[in-house]
Enzyme design. Structure first.
Site, mmCIF file in Angstrom:
data_model
loop_
_atom_site.group_PDB
_atom_site.id
_atom_site.type_symbol
_atom_site.label_atom_id
_atom_site.label_comp_id
_atom_site.label_asym_id
_atom_site.label_seq_id
_atom_site.Cartn_x
_atom_site.Cartn_y
_atom_site.Cartn_z
ATOM 1 N N ARG A 137 0.840 -1.211 0.000
ATOM 2 C CA ARG A 137 0.000 0.000 0.000
ATOM 3 C C ARG A 137 0.874 1.260 0.000
ATOM 4 O O ARG A 137 1.936 1.292 0.621
ATOM 5 C CB ARG A 137 -0.888 0.014 1.240
ATOM 6 C CG ARG A 137 -1.596 1.365 1.433
ATOM 7 C CD ARG A 137 -2.683 1.332 2.456
ATOM 8 N NE ARG A 137 -2.239 0.868 3.751
ATOM 9 C CZ ARG A 137 -3.066 0.597 4.760
ATOM 10 N NH1 ARG A 137 -4.370 0.752 4.589
ATOM 11 N NH2 ARG A 137 -2.605 0.175 5.905
ATOM 12 N N ARG A 170 3.095 3.541 5.103
ATOM 13 C CA ARG A 170 2.848 3.679 6.542
ATOM 14 C C ARG A 170 3.854 2.860 7.334
ATOM 15 O O ARG A 170 4.209 1.763 6.925
ATOM 16 C CB ARG A 170 1.415 3.206 6.858
ATOM 17 C CG ARG A 170 0.396 4.309 6.696
ATOM 18 C CD ARG A 170 -1.014 3.847 6.763
ATOM 19 N NE ARG A 170 -1.348 2.933 7.850
ATOM 20 C CZ ARG A 170 -2.580 2.488 8.097
ATOM 21 N NH1 ARG A 170 -3.589 2.897 7.340
ATOM 22 N NH2 ARG A 170 -2.812 1.665 9.079
HETATM 23 P P1 AP5 Z 1 -7.449 0.128 2.670
HETATM 24 O O1 AP5 Z 1 -8.721 0.635 2.080
HETATM 25 O O2 AP5 Z 1 -6.413 1.137 3.063
HETATM 26 O O3 AP5 Z 1 -7.767 -0.908 3.864
HETATM 27 P P2 AP5 Z 1 -8.260 -0.664 5.350
HETATM 28 O O4 AP5 Z 1 -9.226 -1.730 5.680
HETATM 29 O O5 AP5 Z 1 -8.704 0.771 5.531
HETATM 30 O O6 AP5 Z 1 -6.884 -0.946 6.103
HETATM 31 P P3 AP5 Z 1 -6.138 -0.169 7.272
HETATM 32 O O7 AP5 Z 1 -4.757 -0.783 7.344
HETATM 33 O O8 AP5 Z 1 -6.170 1.323 7.088
HETATM 34 O O9 AP5 Z 1 -6.960 -0.595 8.482
HETATM 35 P P4 AP5 Z 1 -6.523 -0.665 9.907
HETATM 36 O O10 AP5 Z 1 -7.821 -0.896 10.483
HETATM 37 O O11 AP5 Z 1 -5.483 -1.622 10.300
HETATM 38 O O12 AP5 Z 1 -5.733 0.724 10.133
HETATM 39 P P5 AP5 Z 1 -6.184 2.105 10.773
HETATM 40 O O13 AP5 Z 1 -5.561 3.172 9.984
HETATM 41 O O14 AP5 Z 1 -7.635 2.122 11.020
HETATM 42 O O15 AP5 Z 1 -6.804 -0.898 1.609
HETATM 43 C C1 AP5 Z 1 -5.560 -1.515 1.850
HETATM 44 C C2 AP5 Z 1 -4.786 -1.651 0.519
HETATM 45 O O16 AP5 Z 1 -5.488 -2.542 -0.341
HETATM 46 C C3 AP5 Z 1 -4.647 -0.333 -0.267
HETATM 47 O O17 AP5 Z 1 -3.397 -0.319 -0.901
HETATM 48 C C4 AP5 Z 1 -5.782 -0.397 -1.306
HETATM 49 O O18 AP5 Z 1 -5.461 0.316 -2.493
HETATM 50 C C5 AP5 Z 1 -5.888 -1.889 -1.559
HETATM 51 N N1 AP5 Z 1 -7.266 -2.324 -1.804
HETATM 52 C C6 AP5 Z 1 -8.400 -1.865 -1.208
HETATM 53 N N2 AP5 Z 1 -9.471 -2.520 -1.680
HETATM 54 C C7 AP5 Z 1 -8.986 -3.423 -2.599
HETATM 55 C C8 AP5 Z 1 -9.604 -4.403 -3.424
HETATM 56 N N3 AP5 Z 1 -10.944 -4.584 -3.416
HETATM 57 N N4 AP5 Z 1 -8.825 -5.157 -4.232
HETATM 58 C C9 AP5 Z 1 -7.458 -4.968 -4.254
HETATM 59 N N5 AP5 Z 1 -6.826 -4.056 -3.488
HETATM 60 C C10 AP5 Z 1 -7.577 -3.291 -2.674
HETATM 61 O O19 AP5 Z 1 -5.492 2.007 12.219
HETATM 62 C C11 AP5 Z 1 -4.091 2.114 12.373
HETATM 63 C C12 AP5 Z 1 -3.743 2.017 13.855
HETATM 64 O O20 AP5 Z 1 -4.390 3.100 14.577
HETATM 65 C C13 AP5 Z 1 -4.208 0.747 14.567
HETATM 66 O O21 AP5 Z 1 -3.305 -0.319 14.418
HETATM 67 C C14 AP5 Z 1 -4.297 1.246 16.022
HETATM 68 O O22 AP5 Z 1 -3.022 1.336 16.609
HETATM 69 C C15 AP5 Z 1 -4.840 2.653 15.859
HETATM 70 N N6 AP5 Z 1 -6.317 2.689 15.890
HETATM 71 C C16 AP5 Z 1 -7.154 3.078 14.881
HETATM 72 N N7 AP5 Z 1 -8.439 2.979 15.273
HETATM 73 C C17 AP5 Z 1 -8.419 2.527 16.549
HETATM 74 C C18 AP5 Z 1 -9.443 2.202 17.478
HETATM 75 N N8 AP5 Z 1 -10.754 2.322 17.182
HETATM 76 N N9 AP5 Z 1 -9.062 1.746 18.714
HETATM 77 C C19 AP5 Z 1 -7.763 1.624 19.046
HETATM 78 N N10 AP5 Z 1 -6.758 1.909 18.193
HETATM 79 C C20 AP5 Z 1 -7.078 2.356 16.956
#
Ligand code: AP5
Length: 227
Positions: A137, A170
């Site tokens: 990504r 990231r």
């Molecule tokens: P993308 O759309 O970016 O996927 P995503 O599900 O949003 O993945 P994230 O890694 O952002 O989710 P996450 O939940 O781990 O991270 P977050 O930032 O929330 O797609 C991923 C890739 O695949 C991209 O390259 C895209 O182009 C590709 N793609 C998408 N769809 C596709 C398809 N259909 N086919 C092919 N390719 C595709 O959290 C980060 C950190 O923040 C956590 O680890 C934690 O430490 C903290 N945090 C965030 N929220 C909380 C919470 N509620 N509580 C506690 N800690 C939290």
């Protein structure tokens, strides 16, 4: 993306799924299409980190290690965000709730406001595909657009097609951190699926298809699910 989205009335949706399931990709598309607020707790925490706020400093270590940030910090941040005027009626929560206590806290916030969730959507994707998606990504440092070196490439690998900003990897998308995030997901977030299953509100979508096909299923789910 061709599929129409025409839900009537408010949308207060929760997007659930493992890291890399495509929650952010689908939430951005839907928020743009409907002109509603996209609340990504991951993006908000990364902004706090970049600005060096107290919350950002507290969150940074947890995020780098692939662990969840403590519930109380995230709950306060979400409560403040959805109480702003632009979120008075509709929003998409992407990445929240991620633990059962967060889900309960969201229920309390909504109850206080006399509102309910309209949609709870889970995007399922097998583990091998998640790892391929996350480790390749790239994210725009200026506009936040999400790219993938193979599946959704920008024309230049280090420049955003949308705004010309720099594309970055990231720091939690390194393989060893991805493994930890997946473990945390299984331990703390999978029980949230059961929480909504028990309420009968969870809609499950196969997220292992093209973004267009996933968006079409999402559109159908939004039109079908009663609010
Ligand atoms: P993308 O759309 O970016 O996927 P995503 O599900 O949003 O993945 P994230 O890694 O952002 O989710 P996450 O939940 O781990 O991270 P977050 O930032 O929330 O797609 C991923 C890739 O695949 C991209 O390259 C895209 O182009 C590709 N793609 C998408 N769809 C596709 C398809 N259909 N086919 C092919 N390719 C595709 O959290 C980060 C950190 O923040 C956590 O680890 C934690 O430490 C903290 N945090 C965030 N929220 C909380 C919470 N509620 N509580 C506690 N800690 C939290």
């Amino acid at each position: 993306m061709g599929a129409p989205v025409s839900p009537e009335g408010a949308i207060r949706a929760v997007f659930l799924g493992p890291p890399g399931a495509g929650k952010g990709t689908q939430a951005k598309l839907l928020a743009e299409r409907l002109g509603i607020v996209h609340v990504s707790t991951g993006d908000m925490l990364r902004e706090h980190r970049a600005e060096g706020t107290k919350l950002g400093l507290e969150a940074a270590g947890h995020m780098k290690r692939g662990e969840l940030v403590p519930d109380d910090l995230v709950v306060k941040m979400v409560e403040e965000r959805i109480s702003r005027p632009d979120a008075a009626e509709s929003w998409i929560l992407d990445g929240f709730p991620r633990t059962v206590p967060q889900a309960r806290a969201l229920d309390s916030m909504l109850e206080k406001a006399g509102k309910t969730l309209t949609h709870v959507v889970y995007f399922g994707v097998p583990r091998g595909e998640l790892i391929r998606r996350l480790t390749r990504r790239r994210t725009c440092g200026s506009c936040g657009a999400i790219w993938h070196l193979d599946f959704h490439p920008s024309r230049e690998p280090d420049r955003c097609d949308r705004c010309g900003g720099p594309l970055e990897q990231r720091d939690d998308d390194r393989l060893e951190v991805v493994e930890r995030r997946l473990q945390e997901y299984a331990r703390l977030t999978e029980p949230v699926l059961d929480y909504y299953r028990a309420k009968g509100t969870l809609v499950e979508i196969d997220g292992a298809r093209s973004p267009e096909d996933v968006f079409a299923s999402l559109s159908e789910a939004l039109e079908r699910t009663p609010s």
